[in-house]
Write a protein that holds these residues in place. Structure first.
Motif, mmCIF file in Angstrom:
data_model
loop_
_atom_site.group_PDB
_atom_site.id
_atom_site.type_symbol
_atom_site.label_atom_id
_atom_site.label_comp_id
_atom_site.label_asym_id
_atom_site.label_seq_id
_atom_site.Cartn_x
_atom_site.Cartn_y
_atom_site.Cartn_z
ATOM 1 N N TYR A 1 -44.697 18.980 -34.976
ATOM 2 C CA TYR A 1 -43.707 20.059 -34.978
ATOM 3 C C TYR A 1 -42.671 19.866 -36.088
ATOM 4 N N ARG A 2 -42.329 18.608 -36.338
ATOM 5 C CA ARG A 2 -41.351 18.345 -37.398
ATOM 6 C C ARG A 2 -41.914 18.693 -38.765
ATOM 7 N N ARG A 3 -43.198 18.379 -38.996
ATOM 8 C CA ARG A 3 -43.821 18.713 -40.284
ATOM 9 C C ARG A 3 -43.940 20.220 -40.481
ATOM 10 N N ASN A 4 -44.110 20.947 -39.398
ATOM 11 C CA ASN A 4 -44.342 22.395 -39.498
ATOM 12 C C ASN A 4 -43.085 23.230 -39.276
ATOM 13 N N LYS A 5 -41.948 22.595 -39.140
ATOM 14 C CA LYS A 5 -40.712 23.332 -38.894
ATOM 15 C C LYS A 5 -40.308 24.112 -40.142
ATOM 16 N N ARG A 6 -40.069 25.405 -39.977
ATOM 17 C CA ARG A 6 -39.667 26.273 -41.080
ATOM 18 C C ARG A 6 -38.535 27.188 -40.618
ATOM 19 N N ASP A 7 -37.687 27.573 -41.558
ATOM 20 C CA ASP A 7 -36.580 28.472 -41.248
ATOM 21 C C ASP A 7 -37.063 29.911 -41.419
ATOM 22 N N VAL A 8 -37.476 30.532 -40.327
ATOM 23 C CA VAL A 8 -38.011 31.889 -40.370
ATOM 24 C C VAL A 8 -36.927 32.898 -40.725
ATOM 25 N N VAL A 9 -35.683 32.594 -40.390
ATOM 26 C CA VAL A 9 -34.573 33.510 -40.694
ATOM 27 C C VAL A 9 -34.452 33.727 -42.195
ATOM 28 N N LEU A 10 -34.756 32.716 -42.987
ATOM 29 C CA LEU A 10 -34.725 32.863 -44.439
ATOM 30 C C LEU A 10 -36.055 33.373 -44.986
ATOM 31 N N PHE A 11 -37.139 33.027 -44.311
ATOM 32 C CA PHE A 11 -38.475 33.381 -44.813
ATOM 33 C C PHE A 11 -38.784 34.869 -44.639
ATOM 34 N N ILE A 12 -38.449 35.448 -43.499
ATOM 35 C CA ILE A 12 -38.782 36.849 -43.216
ATOM 36 C C ILE A 12 -38.181 37.818 -44.231
ATOM 37 N N PRO A 13 -36.872 37.721 -44.569
ATOM 38 C CA PRO A 13 -36.332 38.660 -45.568
ATOM 39 C C PRO A 13 -37.011 38.557 -46.923
ATOM 40 N N LYS A 14 -37.373 37.337 -47.342
ATOM 41 C CA LYS A 14 -38.076 37.179 -48.622
ATOM 42 C C LYS A 14 -39.445 37.853 -48.565
ATOM 43 N N LEU A 15 -40.132 37.657 -47.441
ATOM 44 C CA LEU A 15 -41.441 38.291 -47.276
ATOM 45 C C LEU A 15 -41.320 39.811 -47.250
#
Length: 215
Positions: free
Chosen positions: A36-50
């Motif tokens: 889980y630590r390796r796969n942790k991502r900040d979706v709040v920042l990722f979604i707007p970029k996508l």
């Protein structure tokens, strides 16, 4: 300490399964925590970029963004971009399959924690019952010896305490990891809704365009 050593010496056959369970719990916790630590991502920042890439219909940019993101979120997003570019009409069903496969990765080995959380107390209780039976047997042979009875009962309760301790730790981490999986599932739904918003907008454009031309 003397009581613990006495219990281990006499009751190791019934304590051994609980010890194995405790080792499994530690192994699964370390494995899942690392994953889980390796796969942790900040979706709040990722979604707007996508979303910015999808707004301008830059699927290659969205694909590159997913690769840069990496992890389970990146893998699911990559698959979403592929599905979006190839079969938009069946996007929802195809994405659900990809999300379900990713969820299986996230839930891997968690059943071990759940099973141990349910079984370990009974293993401890079994050890306690066995030790008490032996204590009564010794009492019948040797006569009334308060010290021996106290030692036997105390030794018996160690198995229950050990089993309960392992079960409590297993249940705590099982519930904690399940909440992590639930957050990932919520992230998958956000990604799905983002892509569906563009699928629906294109469908509306396709439907309204012939009408406007007829007018």
């Amino acid at each position: 300490m003397e009581l613990l050593l006495h219990s281990i010496k006499l009751d190791w056959p019934v304590l051994l399964p609980i010890l194995v369970c405790s080792i499994l719990v530690v192994a699964v916790v370390i494995n899942r925590f690392s994953f889980y630590r390796r796969n942790k991502r900040d979706v709040v920042l990722f979604i707007p970029k996508l979303q910015k890439e999808l707004v301008i219909n830059n699927l290659q940019g969205a694909q590159n963004l997913a690769v840069q993101c990496g992890g389970v979120i990146g893998e699911v997003t990559e698959e979403a971009v592929r599905i979006f570019s190839e079969q938009r009409s069946g996007f929802s069903r195809s994405f659900d399959i990809a999300a379900a496969l990713a969820t299986r990765k996230l839930e891997s080995h968690l059943t071990i924690l759940g099973t141990i959380g349910g079984v370990a107390p009974f293993l401890g209780l079994f050890g306690t019952v066995v030790r008490i039976l032996y204590t009564f047997q010794d009492l019948a042979v040797q006569g009334n010896q308060s010290a021996a009875v106290a030692m036997g009962i105390g030794s018996a309760l160690i198995a229950t305490a050990f089993g309960l301790g392992v079960a409590i730790v297993a249940v705590i981490f099982y519930n904690s990891f399940q909440s992590v999986v639930k957050r990932y599932e919520d992230d998958f739904q956000l990604i799905k809704l983002l892509f569906l918003s563009f699928v629906d907008s294109e469908d509306e454009t396709t439907i309204t365009s012939p009408t406007s031309n007829a007018i």
